[in-house]
Design a protein around this motif. Sequence first.
Motif, PDB file in Angstrom:
ATOM      1  N   THR A 131      51.856  57.180  37.343  1.00  0.00           N
ATOM      2  CA  THR A 131      51.846  55.717  37.479  1.00  0.00           C
ATOM      3  C   THR A 131      52.954  55.235  38.420  1.00  0.00           C
ATOM      4  O   THR A 131      53.298  54.049  38.421  1.00  0.00           O
ATOM      5  N   ALA A 150      48.648  36.792  34.901  1.00  0.00           N
ATOM      6  CA  ALA A 150      49.189  36.441  36.214  1.00  0.00           C
ATOM      7  C   ALA A 150      49.796  35.042  36.219  1.00  0.00           C
ATOM      8  O   ALA A 150      50.866  34.823  36.801  1.00  0.00           O
ATOM      9  N   GLU A 181      52.011  47.590  28.893  1.00  0.00           N
ATOM     10  CA  GLU A 181      51.284  47.651  30.159  1.00  0.00           C
ATOM     11  C   GLU A 181      51.047  49.126  30.490  1.00  0.00           C
ATOM     12  O   GLU A 181      51.998  49.869  30.732  1.00  0.00           O
ATOM     13  N   HIS A 238      49.763  50.762  32.968  1.00  0.00           N
ATOM     14  CA  HIS A 238      50.241  51.172  34.291  1.00  0.00           C
ATOM     15  C   HIS A 238      51.446  50.286  34.614  1.00  0.00           C
ATOM     16  O   HIS A 238      51.285  49.168  35.089  1.00  0.00           O
ATOM     17  N   GLN A 261      51.965  47.148  37.204  1.00  0.00           N
ATOM     18  CA  GLN A 261      50.694  46.852  37.876  1.00  0.00           C
ATOM     19  C   GLN A 261      50.489  45.354  38.065  1.00  0.00           C
ATOM     20  O   GLN A 261      49.990  44.916  39.113  1.00  0.00           O
ATOM     21  N   LEU A 262      50.872  44.556  37.076  1.00  0.00           N
ATOM     22  CA  LEU A 262      50.727  43.108  37.224  1.00  0.00           C
ATOM     23  C   LEU A 262      51.569  42.601  38.390  1.00  0.00           C
ATOM     24  O   LEU A 262      51.086  41.842  39.242  1.00  0.00           O
ATOM     25  N   GLU A 291      52.593  44.257  40.976  1.00  0.00           N
ATOM     26  CA  GLU A 291      52.054  44.779  42.236  1.00  0.00           C
ATOM     27  C   GLU A 291      50.755  44.091  42.647  1.00  0.00           C
ATOM     28  O   GLU A 291      50.387  44.107  43.822  1.00  0.00           O
ATOM     29  N   SER A 292      50.062  43.499  41.677  1.00  0.00           N
ATOM     30  CA  SER A 292      48.787  42.852  41.976  1.00  0.00           C
ATOM     31  C   SER A 292      48.936  41.417  42.462  1.00  0.00           C
ATOM     32  O   SER A 292      47.951  40.801  42.873  1.00  0.00           O
ATOM     33  N   MET A 293      50.150  40.880  42.450  1.00  0.00           N
ATOM     34  CA  MET A 293      50.342  39.447  42.681  1.00  0.00           C
ATOM     35  C   MET A 293      50.392  39.060  44.154  1.00  0.00           C
ATOM     36  O   MET A 293      50.329  37.880  44.492  1.00  0.00           O
ATOM     37  N   GLY A 294      50.574  40.041  45.027  1.00  0.00           N
ATOM     38  CA  GLY A 294      50.664  39.714  46.436  1.00  0.00           C
ATOM     39  C   GLY A 294      51.975  39.087  46.846  1.00  0.00           C
ATOM     40  O   GLY A 294      52.057  38.405  47.880  1.00  0.00           O
ATOM     41  N   GLU A 308      58.950  41.606  45.435  1.00  0.00           N
ATOM     42  CA  GLU A 308      58.376  42.690  44.647  1.00  0.00           C
ATOM     43  C   GLU A 308      59.428  43.742  44.323  1.00  0.00           C
ATOM     44  O   GLU A 308      59.493  44.263  43.194  1.00  0.00           O
TER      45      GLU A 308
END
Length: 329
Positions: free
Chosen positions: A66, A271, A298, A300, A303-304, A306-309, A315
Amino acid sequence: MKIDIHTHILPENIPNYFQKFGYGEFIHLEHHCPGCARMIKGDKVFREIEPNCWDAPTRILEMDATDVNVQVLSTIPVLFNYWAKPQDGLETARFFNDHIASCVTQFPKRFIGLGTVPLQDIDLAIREMERCVKELTFPGLEIGSNINGANLSDPKFDPFWQAAEELGCALFVHPWEMMGEDQMMKYWLPWLVGMPAETARAIASMIFGGVFRKFPKLRVAFAHGGGSFPFTVGRIEHGFNVRPDLCAIDNPINPRDYLGHFWIDALLHDADALNYVLKTVGEDKICCGSDYPFPLGEHHPGQLIESMGYDKPLEEKLLSGNVLAWLNL
């Protein structure tokens, strides 16, 4: 770099303190088949766990899968043993701390250790905190959100806060012994509802009790996104303003002014919630945290985030930089 602020571990073999001391609900493990163990609380089954809860090499494999570079290790709150006789609590704390230290020694580039201390006796707690920091070289401790029902604002804890401040010892506050737990056992509500409320209780207690004001150099992080505190701070502030006779008796500073003074992990599972705490608590005070290896965490880590852009500098703060600032590493 990804550092997980919130992971739990325990030794593969724990002495049967229930038999040794002759009382209480001390945890020991019953390895009943390969790769499976039961946590026995006193003489009752508490939880089933797998090797990733005790085996460091297994954790390393799952971290690699992960993309987690470093785990911050802390004990499982049910092992705090605050209810035990002080000397017995010290013995169990030392055992768990020595185990975490051995994991860090085995994988020094992959693990950072947090200790536990017997907060039912402040002198013993300070003594073990000093050992954790000076001998085991831990940068901090994990503590509970209340100590046998006593809020963290209780003045009896002031010597502990002072010692932590002087030692530069970071603190990770994790909910346990949730208020009202006996009234909401169905539907897993103590974990779903009680833990967020319990964390808010801890934050509000430290604010209203003047802990952050008296000990401004304390570096404190709270689990589970700060619980319900960030989402009820408006109500808490309003209460402070309209009933200062009840709320402002030990601390004259608006509770909202303490946002950005403490850290939280990003274990929010949502999110919109992450964006909200980013705005409310501040981008410098949110850390990657997964509650590994338990199912409510969580799965992974990060992951949240990293998914936010988010842009790379932000980051990187959330995944590692803010953790290092909290731990002063």
